[in-house]
Design a protein around this motif. Sequence first.
Motif, PDB file in Angstrom:
ATOM      1  N   THR A   1       0.850  -1.184   0.000  1.00 49.15           N
ATOM      2  CA  THR A   1       0.000   0.000   0.000  1.00 49.15           C
ATOM      3  C   THR A   1       0.884   1.231   0.000  1.00 49.15           C
ATOM      4  N   CYS A   2       0.663   2.075  -0.966  1.00 45.91           N
ATOM      5  CA  CYS A   2       1.444   3.303  -1.077  1.00 45.91           C
ATOM      6  C   CYS A   2       1.030   4.297   0.001  1.00 45.91           C
ATOM      7  N   GLY A   3       1.897   5.273   0.227  1.00 40.44           N
ATOM      8  CA  GLY A   3       1.594   6.347   1.164  1.00 40.44           C
ATOM      9  C   GLY A   3       0.349   7.134   0.791  1.00 40.44           C
ATOM     10  N   CYS A   4       0.003   7.131  -0.503  1.00 40.33           N
ATOM     11  CA  CYS A   4      -1.184   7.856  -0.947  1.00 40.33           C
ATOM     12  C   CYS A   4      -2.446   7.020  -0.756  1.00 40.33           C
ATOM     13  N   GLY A   5      -2.262   5.778  -0.307  1.00 36.23           N
ATOM     14  CA  GLY A   5      -3.420   4.932  -0.056  1.00 36.23           C
ATOM     15  C   GLY A   5      -3.728   3.954  -1.166  1.00 36.23           C
ATOM     16  N   GLU A   6      -3.021   4.055  -2.281  1.00 38.63           N
ATOM     17  CA  GLU A   6      -3.277   3.154  -3.404  1.00 38.63           C
ATOM     18  C   GLU A   6      -2.774   1.751  -3.076  1.00 38.63           C
ATOM     19  N   GLN A   7      -3.585   0.754  -3.402  1.00 43.40           N
ATOM     20  CA  GLN A   7      -3.170  -0.642  -3.247  1.00 43.40           C
ATOM     21  C   GLN A   7      -2.457  -1.078  -4.522  1.00 43.40           C
TER      22      GLN A   7
ATOM     23  N   THR B   1       6.671   0.954  -8.257  1.00 44.80           N
ATOM     24  CA  THR B   1       6.355   2.375  -8.186  1.00 44.80           C
ATOM     25  C   THR B   1       4.841   2.545  -8.237  1.00 44.80           C
ATOM     26  N   CYS B   2       4.337   3.432  -7.420  1.00 43.62           N
ATOM     27  CA  CYS B   2       2.897   3.703  -7.422  1.00 43.62           C
ATOM     28  C   CYS B   2       2.506   4.361  -8.736  1.00 43.62           C
ATOM     29  N   TRP B   3       1.514   3.768  -9.410  1.00 45.83           N
ATOM     30  CA  TRP B   3       1.123   4.334 -10.694  1.00 45.83           C
ATOM     31  C   TRP B   3       0.309   5.588 -10.517  1.00 45.83           C
ATOM     32  N   ARG B   4      -0.232   5.800  -9.324  1.00 46.33           N
ATOM     33  CA  ARG B   4      -1.061   6.987  -9.116  1.00 46.33           C
ATOM     34  C   ARG B   4      -0.223   8.212  -8.777  1.00 46.33           C
ATOM     35  N   CYS B   5       0.683   8.067  -7.794  1.00 48.74           N
ATOM     36  CA  CYS B   5       1.410   9.249  -7.341  1.00 48.74           C
ATOM     37  C   CYS B   5       2.890   9.202  -7.683  1.00 48.74           C
ATOM     38  N   GLY B   6       3.388   8.044  -8.114  1.00 43.88           N
ATOM     39  CA  GLY B   6       4.765   7.975  -8.572  1.00 43.88           C
ATOM     40  C   GLY B   6       5.785   7.660  -7.488  1.00 43.88           C
ATOM     41  N   GLN B   7       5.340   7.500  -6.257  1.00 42.68           N
ATOM     42  CA  GLN B   7       6.275   7.133  -5.197  1.00 42.68           C
ATOM     43  C   GLN B   7       6.780   5.707  -5.402  1.00 42.68           C
ATOM     44  N   GLY B   8       8.019   5.495  -4.982  1.00 39.02           N
ATOM     45  CA  GLY B   8       8.577   4.154  -5.039  1.00 39.02           C
ATOM     46  C   GLY B   8       8.035   3.311  -3.901  1.00 39.02           C
TER      47      GLY B   8
HETATM   48 ZN   LIG Z   1       0.909   6.499  -4.359  1.00 36.57          ZN
END
Ligand SMILES: [Zn+2]
Length: 106
Positions: A81-87, A94-101
């Motif tokens: 789960t990314c820091g932005c909440g995306e699963q 890499t998170c496809w929504r916010c780009g965080q690793g």
């Molecule tokens: Zn994210």
Amino acid sequence: MSKWVRVHTADNPPEAVFIRGLLEAEGIPVQLKSMELWTAAVEIYFAEGARPSVWVPRNAVAEAERVLAQRDRSGSGRGWTCGCGEQLEAQFTTCWRCGQGRPEHG
Ligand SMILES: [Zn+2]
């Protein structure tokens, strides 16, 4: 003219692209459907509830399923789960929504 068969329904655009890469690496022709929605706007894609799907020619279905089964087995473990909440699924770094690793974890 070949019949196309859906072999996978993805949860998100990068997953569908990832699957396509796996299959094309095995020499299997691949079509992705619903891509136009994603390029238009990710928000629309979610709002419509359309899920991207991966299609291959009927005569390549068995091979495609073998490739997908291998991918499931090698499994690369759990999603995250990314820091932005995306699963995200395990294969994404890499998170496809916010780009965080993907965060390091033990
Ligand atoms: Zn994210």
